[in-house]
Scaffold this active site. Structure first.
Site, PDB file in Angstrom:
ATOM      1  CG  ASP A 101      -4.412   7.751   2.191  1.00  0.00           C
ATOM      2  OD1 ASP A 101      -5.308   7.739   1.326  1.00  0.00           O
ATOM      3  OD2 ASP A 101      -3.247   7.355   1.984  1.00  0.00           O
ATOM      4  CB  THR A 102      -7.866  10.844  -0.291  1.00  0.00           C
ATOM      5  OG1 THR A 102      -8.931   9.898  -0.405  1.00  0.00           O
ATOM      6  CG2 THR A 102      -6.645  10.318  -1.040  1.00  0.00           C
ATOM      7  CD  GLU A 113      -7.432   4.356  -3.989  1.00  0.00           C
ATOM      8  OE1 GLU A 113      -6.633   4.331  -4.942  1.00  0.00           O
ATOM      9  OE2 GLU A 113      -7.100   4.069  -2.827  1.00  0.00           O
ATOM     10  CD  GLU A 127      -5.870   0.741  -4.152  1.00  0.00           C
ATOM     11  OE1 GLU A 127      -5.453  -0.391  -3.887  1.00  0.00           O
ATOM     12  OE2 GLU A 127      -5.388   1.768  -3.645  1.00  0.00           O
ATOM     13  N   GLY A 165       1.885   3.024  -2.255  1.00  0.00           N
ATOM     14  CA  GLY A 165       2.848   3.088  -3.356  1.00  0.00           C
ATOM     15  C   GLY A 165       4.121   2.276  -3.129  1.00  0.00           C
ATOM     16  CB  SER A 176      -0.935   0.001   1.205  1.00  0.00           C
ATOM     17  OG  SER A 176      -0.195   0.061   2.380  1.00  0.00           O
ATOM     18  NE  ARG A 230      -0.841  10.193   5.739  1.00  0.00           N
ATOM     19  CZ  ARG A 230      -1.276   9.250   4.908  1.00  0.00           C
ATOM     20  NH1 ARG A 230      -1.195   9.419   3.613  1.00  0.00           N
ATOM     21  NH2 ARG A 230      -1.794   8.133   5.370  1.00  0.00           N
TER      22      ARG A 230
HETATM   23  N1  LIG Z   1      -2.952   1.824 -13.917  1.00  0.00           N
HETATM   24  C1  LIG Z   1      -2.611   3.043 -13.518  1.00  0.00           C
HETATM   25  N2  LIG Z   1      -2.465   4.064 -14.411  1.00  0.00           N
HETATM   26  C2  LIG Z   1      -2.096   5.295 -13.990  1.00  0.00           C
HETATM   27  N3  LIG Z   1      -1.848   5.623 -12.723  1.00  0.00           N
HETATM   28  C3  LIG Z   1      -1.984   4.660 -11.780  1.00  0.00           C
HETATM   29  C4  LIG Z   1      -2.358   3.314 -12.123  1.00  0.00           C
HETATM   30  N4  LIG Z   1      -2.389   2.595 -11.001  1.00  0.00           N
HETATM   31  C5  LIG Z   1      -2.051   3.427  -9.996  1.00  0.00           C
HETATM   32  N5  LIG Z   1      -1.807   4.663 -10.441  1.00  0.00           N
HETATM   33  C6  LIG Z   1      -1.443   5.841  -9.619  1.00  0.00           C
HETATM   34  O1  LIG Z   1      -0.784   5.398  -8.443  1.00  0.00           O
HETATM   35  C7  LIG Z   1      -1.584   5.680  -7.279  1.00  0.00           C
HETATM   36  C8  LIG Z   1      -1.466   4.568  -6.261  1.00  0.00           C
HETATM   37  O2  LIG Z   1      -1.940   3.373  -6.834  1.00  0.00           O
HETATM   38  P1  LIG Z   1      -2.824   2.357  -5.983  1.00  0.00           P
HETATM   39  O3  LIG Z   1      -3.934   3.099  -5.369  1.00  0.00           O
HETATM   40  O4  LIG Z   1      -3.157   1.204  -6.832  1.00  0.00           O
HETATM   41  O5  LIG Z   1      -1.716   1.901  -4.934  1.00  0.00           O
HETATM   42  P2  LIG Z   1      -1.692   1.808  -3.382  1.00  0.00           P
HETATM   43  O6  LIG Z   1      -0.295   1.504  -3.052  1.00  0.00           O
HETATM   44  O7  LIG Z   1      -2.743   0.880  -2.951  1.00  0.00           O
HETATM   45  O8  LIG Z   1      -2.007   3.237  -2.895  1.00  0.00           O
HETATM   46  P3  LIG Z   1      -2.770   3.648  -1.541  1.00  0.00           P
HETATM   47  O9  LIG Z   1      -2.576   2.563  -0.558  1.00  0.00           O
HETATM   48  O10 LIG Z   1      -2.065   4.928  -1.181  1.00  0.00           O
HETATM   49  O11 LIG Z   1      -4.170   3.867  -1.972  1.00  0.00           O
HETATM   50  C9  LIG Z   1      -2.989   5.892  -7.823  1.00  0.00           C
HETATM   51  O12 LIG Z   1      -3.762   6.675  -6.951  1.00  0.00           O
HETATM   52  C10 LIG Z   1      -2.692   6.575  -9.156  1.00  0.00           C
HETATM   53  O13 LIG Z   1      -2.361   7.932  -8.982  1.00  0.00           O
HETATM   54 MG   LIG Z   2      -4.811   3.625  -3.757  1.00  0.00          MG
END
Ligand SMILES: Nc1ncnc2c1ncn2[C@@H]1O[C@H](COP(=O)(O)OP(=O)(O)OP(=O)(O)O)[C@@H](O)[C@H]1O
Ligand SMILES: [Mg+2]
Length: 389
Positions: free
Chosen positions: A278-279, A258, A271, A152, A150, A358
């Protein structure tokens, strides 16, 4: 009746949720992998365990006999939740929802294959060979993510063939749990992205919050605002998809769903997290009549939520640590930040820093109709005034 709530994960979101349920007279036990986590500052009891150990989890569940288990993070042994439900413990929103969303594969296949929701095209890979095959199918540019991660972590963009090996390497080393598999997603060149906070209720209909816009860097959220600009058609589509996925996952609570919005290609499901998002911290600005934590508390406890009303325009901007330190930081500049009307600051109280961790959030709100850009600037300005020392 006073309920015992076992909160798995003790970050800043859990802290606000804990304050919300404690206001209704309930008891919370905070659990995390390190002591002094933000939620632990506001609970009476805490447990420090290996969050990826099923045995540790079983032990504290047996010890505390909670009425309700509320996960705050994804990377926990959610497969045990099915058993806890059988023992009569409520899992929020449900064992199925927590289990499906801890792994990108389960939730993505459910959304795309079973429910037919529009998502980025995707493939999975367990080895570098499979990874190359996946890239050939999806094409470049694309996004690579470990299946369990998560904020990123381990995530990267591949823009050209030189970046392939590096992307594989960091996905393998930064994965949260020991699932050595990645998802390769088509890169969506979206115009904006939103979080649709949604509440499913035990004794009431599903409620949607006004959509939240956000901007991400390094896969982590930097700022968010409410309401986000979205056409009525796209909003209806996002709500329809949310209804389908929350119905399939079952349970009660708040969900952060999202979506990517493209003027050309429409709405993509990305997802979801079956918990405060968080947002969604922007709701602490006073933008709507309930914060996402109040909503989660009411939904978890089966209390009524008469209506969710947008009352003000709001924005949030994160306060990040500049570098790594094992010592608890101090904060400077709160006085300057708070001297601006309509600004609020929340410091999470994390006991140590990492670069880009953060540490707090700045919140700005003003009367409805105030341009979002004005509020975003105010929130970012306030965040910049607070220095993590
Ligand atoms: N397929 C995609 N195309 C373009 N941008 C993407 C894509 N997948 C993810 N992103 C970008 O990366 C961000 C994080 O991706 P994602 O929400 O899948 O990961 P995460 O690690 O679960 O993040 P978090 O836990 O912070 O929600 C997205 O909010 C978006 O800005
Ligand atoms: Mg996300």
């Amino acid at each position: 009746m006073k309920k015992t709530i076992l909160l798995l994960g003790s970050g800043e979101l859990g802290k606000e949720f804990t304050i919300a349920v404690k206001r209704y007279g309930h008891r919370v036990i905070a659990v995390d992998s390190y002591d002094g986590a933000p939620t632990m500052q506001v609970t009476n009891e805490r447990e420090v365990i290996d969050m990826l150990s099923g045995d540790d989890l079983d032990r504290i569940v047996a010890k505390h006999k909670p009425d309700i288990i509320v996960p705050e993070i994804e990377a926990i042994r959610t497969e045990r939740f099915y058993d806890y439900e059988k023992q009569g413990i409520e899992v929020i929103p449900s064992a199925r929802a927590a289990n499906f969303t801890m792994n990108r594969k389960a939730i993505r296949d459910l959304a795309s294959k079973e429910l037919g929701l529009k998502t980025a095209r995707y493939e999975y890979a367990k080895t570098i060979e499979e990874f190359r095959d996946a890239l050939a199918k999806i094409g470049i540019p694309c996004v690579v993510k470990p299946l369990v991660s998560s904020s990123g972590k381990g995530q990267s963009y591949i823009r050209n063939a030189n970046e392939i090996e590096h992307a594989w390497e960091i996905a393998m080393t930064k994965s949260r749990a020991k699932v050595n598999e990645v998802i390769v997603e088509e890169f969506i060149s979206f115009d904006s992205e939103i979080t649709l906070l949604t509440v499913t209720q035990r004794n009431g209909e599903t409620l949607f919050c006004p959509p939240i816009g956000h901007r991400q860097e390094r896969g982590d959220y930097m700022e968010s605002w409410q309401p986000a600009e979205i056409s009525a058609k796209h909003l209806a589509e996002a709500q329809r998809m949310t209804g389908a996925v929350t119905k399939s996952l079952t349970g009660f609570g708040i969900w952060g769903v999202e979506f990517f919005l493209s003027n050309k290609d429409g709405v993509y499901f990305s997802e979801l997290s079956p918990r405060p998002h968080d947002t969604g911290m922007v709701t602490m600005s006073g933008s709507q009549n309930f914060t996402e934590f109040d909503l989660h508390a009411r939904a978890v406890l089966g209390l009524p939520i008469p209506a969710i009303i947008l009352e003000r325009t709001g924005a949030s901007a994160v306060i990040l640590a500049p570098d790594e330190s094992p010592k608890e930081p101090s904060y400077e500049g709160l006085d300057q930040a708070l001297s601006v009307p309509g600004i609020e600051i929340r410091i999470f109280g994390k006991p140590a820093t990492r670069k880009y961790r953060r540490m707090g959030v700045a919140l700005a709100s003003d009367k409805l109709g105030t341009p979002i850009t004005v509020l975003r600037d105010r929130a970012k300005e306030a965040a910049a005034k607070v220095r993590v020392m």
